[in-house]
Structure formats: structure tokens, C-alpha cells
Design a protein around this motif. Structure first.
Motif, PDB file in Angstrom:
ATOM      1  N   TYR A 165       2.606  14.592  -3.390  1.00  0.00           N
ATOM      2  CA  TYR A 165       1.445  13.715  -3.262  1.00  0.00           C
ATOM      3  C   TYR A 165       1.384  12.653  -4.364  1.00  0.00           C
ATOM      4  N   ASN A 166       2.539  12.294  -4.898  1.00  0.00           N
ATOM      5  CA  ASN A 166       2.649  11.105  -5.747  1.00  0.00           C
ATOM      6  C   ASN A 166       2.862   9.895  -4.839  1.00  0.00           C
ATOM      7  N   THR A 167       2.658   8.722  -5.386  1.00  0.00           N
ATOM      8  CA  THR A 167       3.077   7.520  -4.672  1.00  0.00           C
ATOM      9  C   THR A 167       4.550   7.273  -5.013  1.00  0.00           C
ATOM     10  N   PRO A 168       5.300   6.618  -4.137  1.00  0.00           N
ATOM     11  CA  PRO A 168       6.719   6.361  -4.443  1.00  0.00           C
ATOM     12  C   PRO A 168       6.924   5.632  -5.765  1.00  0.00           C
ATOM     13  N   TYR A 199       0.837  -1.211   0.000  1.00  0.00           N
ATOM     14  CA  TYR A 199       0.000   0.000   0.000  1.00  0.00           C
ATOM     15  C   TYR A 199       0.866   1.254   0.000  1.00  0.00           C
ATOM     16  N   TYR A 200       1.912   1.263   0.835  1.00  0.00           N
ATOM     17  CA  TYR A 200       2.785   2.437   0.967  1.00  0.00           C
ATOM     18  C   TYR A 200       3.447   2.776  -0.369  1.00  0.00           C
ATOM     19  N   ASN A 201       3.953   1.780  -1.065  1.00  0.00           N
ATOM     20  CA  ASN A 201       4.697   2.033  -2.306  1.00  0.00           C
ATOM     21  C   ASN A 201       3.809   2.337  -3.507  1.00  0.00           C
ATOM     22  N   THR A 202       2.604   1.813  -3.544  1.00  0.00           N
ATOM     23  CA  THR A 202       1.793   1.917  -4.760  1.00  0.00           C
ATOM     24  C   THR A 202       0.512   2.736  -4.605  1.00  0.00           C
ATOM     25  N   GLN A 203       0.042   2.977  -3.378  1.00  0.00           N
ATOM     26  CA  GLN A 203      -1.242   3.659  -3.209  1.00  0.00           C
ATOM     27  C   GLN A 203      -1.181   4.895  -2.317  1.00  0.00           C
ATOM     28  N   ARG A 204      -0.230   4.964  -1.428  1.00  0.00           N
ATOM     29  CA  ARG A 204      -0.208   6.040  -0.430  1.00  0.00           C
ATOM     30  C   ARG A 204       0.425   7.317  -0.991  1.00  0.00           C
ATOM     31  N   PRO A 205      -0.334   8.431  -1.121  1.00  0.00           N
ATOM     32  CA  PRO A 205       0.258   9.703  -1.568  1.00  0.00           C
ATOM     33  C   PRO A 205       1.243  10.219  -0.522  1.00  0.00           C
ATOM     34  N   CYS A 206       2.361  10.735  -0.984  1.00  0.00           N
ATOM     35  CA  CYS A 206       3.408  11.233  -0.083  1.00  0.00           C
ATOM     36  C   CYS A 206       3.599  12.730  -0.314  1.00  0.00           C
ATOM     37  N   TYR A 207       3.472  13.508   0.748  1.00  0.00           N
ATOM     38  CA  TYR A 207       3.582  14.959   0.647  1.00  0.00           C
ATOM     39  C   TYR A 207       4.934  15.394   0.102  1.00  0.00           C
ATOM     40  N   ALA A 208       6.016  14.742   0.543  1.00  0.00           N
ATOM     41  CA  ALA A 208       7.375  15.168   0.177  1.00  0.00           C
ATOM     42  C   ALA A 208       7.658  15.044  -1.310  1.00  0.00           C
ATOM     43  N   ILE A 209       6.874  14.237  -2.039  1.00  0.00           N
ATOM     44  CA  ILE A 209       7.081  14.080  -3.483  1.00  0.00           C
ATOM     45  C   ILE A 209       5.839  14.552  -4.250  1.00  0.00           C
TER      46      ILE A 209
END
Length: 308
Positions: A256-259, A244-254
Motif C-alpha cells: 500500500y505504498n505509492t510507486p 495520480y497512479y504514480n504519486t497518490q494511488r496506494p498499491c497492494y502489491a507493494i
């Protein structure tokens, strides 16, 4: 002195308040007690005054009296602080220049975080890509102080970066496993370069510290990790979370893309290619100190500019 005659005589006839008198008497008591027992500090003096003179006074108040009177314990048992000796096994190659990382697999960070679930103490070792914030690999250990998860994780990183020409910086803290000979022997013939945080400086690895905090919260609250009863259930939950973290979770630092999406964007040419990491200037001086100095410098230059 620009004071009225009536105001002057009113001030001259003014009597000290009870609070001011008590304060003056207490200061004199502290000074007298210190002269009699000069080998002791303010806490002992405060206790002595309370015990033997029956005066109610706090340690903090006596400390303020000490500062006001310029007193100091005359003792040979003072703690003498010596400058820290450099014992870092590897230098810190980054310090506060994390924003200069400009490509995937340029800087990899690792740290261990622990979960207390019922009677189980679970230790999870993560390896993150600083640029994409992706979890490159993770290992779960159900035994406290285990070393294998660090080694296994590093072996997977070595496999992942095999074939890359450019160097990969592996940054960790000074944990016993990360500093061990066995751990660092694994990267002897690879393109991995070691970097370490300074002792007692968790801010030297802010990426890992921040991500560990979010991961813990989401695993415990959103993924209900605390409700697991067996180690197998824990491993299944963490596996689900990493996906979920790598493929679905938006990340503010990038943005709001997923890693995973951010990494693909880079290799598809959708992100601007920068060349900032090789031109970084690592310095142990904190970033906010540099900003203050720069602001003061700019202000000085502005004030010195000739007025037209």
C-alpha cells in the motif's frame, strides 16, 4: 453376503423403474444407430435420433452414452493435434518467477490496452516497472493498429535506463510490433535484454494484465474517461491519471505504498536489499503445479518417517 432373507427376495422381485427402462432403451438406440452410421459423432447421432426416431434427447445425453459404451466416430476427418513448434523470437526469461524481482528497473513490462469512447478507439501503450509497479512511460494513439506509440515508448525507456550498468529485462507478449525487427533494433547497443511470453499465454505477463485491468476500471469509473468528447480531453485525463497512479494511488502489491514512494524507499535504504532475481529458476511449469508436487513430496516423506 450379510443380507437378510426378506431383503434378498424383495430385491429379486423388484421391477425396474420407468426411468431406468427408458435409459436402457435409449442406450440401445444410440448403440444401434452408431453401428448403422459409425462415421458420425455424438452430435450427428443425437440429431438423427431426434429427426428420424422422434425421440427427444440432448447432445450431452448422447455424449454420455458414447462414453458409457466406449463409442467413437470412425472417420478419417479427425483433427490431428501436433505439438507446438517453437517460434518464439525471444525466450521467456521469467515464467512464474515474478516475485524474485529485487530492484527498480530490473524488469520492465509493456502491453497495449484499448478504450472505446463514443466514436473513438483509443490505444494506450504502457511501460511498467515490475518492482515498483510504476508507469515509466505511456503513449496514446487515436489510430487503430498504429506502431509509433510502441517505438516512442521504447525510446523513452532507453533514455531512462541509459547509464545503468546492470541489465534491464524488457518483457512483452508476441505482438507484431514487439516482435518486429524495427522495434528490437532500437535496443541493439543497449543494456536491455528481451524476454517474451509464450504464444497464447497471457498468464506469462501477469503484472501487465492485472495493472491494465485496474487502470481501465479506474479511468472509466473514477476519472470519467468515457465522458470525453475529443482526443485532447482523453489525453488530458490519462495524463492526470498517470500522475495520480504514480504519486497518490496506494498499491497492494507493494504494501500500500505509492510507486513513487516505494522507489524512493529502496534508494534510501529503507527496503531490504535482496539477491533473488539472479538465482531464479524459470520453468514453464505453473506455480500451483510445483506447489502440489512439493506438498505431495513432503507428505510422502512424512509418511515414510519411522515412528518413534
Amino acid at each position: 453376503m450379510h443380507v437378510s432373507r426378506s431383503g434378498y427376495y424383495k430385491w429379486k422381485q423388484h421391477k425396474d423403474s420407468k426411468q431406468r427402462i427408458n435409459r436402457r432403451e435409449l442406450i440401445e438406440t444410440v448403440q444401434t444407430t452408431h453401428e448403422q452410421h459409425s462415421t458420425h459423432g455424438y452430435r450427428w447421432i443425437a440429431a438423427y435420433i431426434r429427426t428420424n426416431l422422434n425421440i427427444s434427447v440432448s447432445d450431452n445425453y448422447v455424449y454420455k452414452c458414447y462414453c458409457y459404451l466406449g463409442l467413437q466416430a470412425q472417420t478419417k476427418h479427425k483433427v490431428h493435434y501436433k505439438p507446438r513448434k517453437i517460434k518464439d523470437r525471444f525466450p521467456n526469461l521469467i515464467f512464474s518467477t515474478w516475485e524474485t524481482v529485487d530492484r527498480p528497473l530490473q524488469v520492465v513490462v509493456s502491453d497495449m490496452t484499448a478504450f472505446k469512447i463514443g466514436y473513438m478507439l483509443i490505444e494506450v501503450t504502457f511501460y511498467f516497472d515490475v518492482f515498483t509497479k510504476e508507469i515509466l512511460t505511456y503513449q496514446v494513439a487515436d489510430k487503430r493498429g498504429s506502431r509509433w506509440q510502441y517505438i516512442k515508448g521504447l525510446e523513452e525507456i532507453i533514455t531512462r535506463v541509459k547509464g545503468l550498468v546492470l541489465p534491464v529485462v524488457l518483457h512483452t507478449d508476441q505482438g507484431s510490433v514487439y516482435a518486429s525487427i524495427a522495434y528490437n533494433e532500437l535496443i541493439k547497443d543497449t543494456n536491455i535484454v528481451r524476454s517474451m511470453s509464450r504464444a497464447g499465454k497471457p498468464t506469462d505477463n501477469p503484472v501487465n494484465e492485472a495493472l491494465n485491468g485496474w487502470i481501465k476500471e479506474e479511468l472509466m469509473i473514477d476519472f470519467k474517461l468515457g465522458q470525453c468528447n475529443t482526443i485532447e480531453q482523453v489525453k488530458t485525463k490519462i495524463e492526470q491519471y498517470v500522475k495520480y497512479y504514480n504519486t497518490q494511488r496506494p498499491c497492494y502489491a507493494i504494501g500500500y505504498n505509492t510507486p513513487d514512494a516505494y522507489r524512493r524507499k529502496f534508494y534510501n535504504g529503507e527496503l531490504p536489499r535482496k539477491d533473488t532475481f539472479d538465482h531464479r529458476q524459470p520453468s514453464p511449469e505453473p506455480k500451483f503445479v510445483k506447489q502440489r508436487k512439493q506438498k505431495a513430496h513432503n507428505q510422502t516423506n512424512t509418511n515414510n518417517c519411522p515412528q518413534m
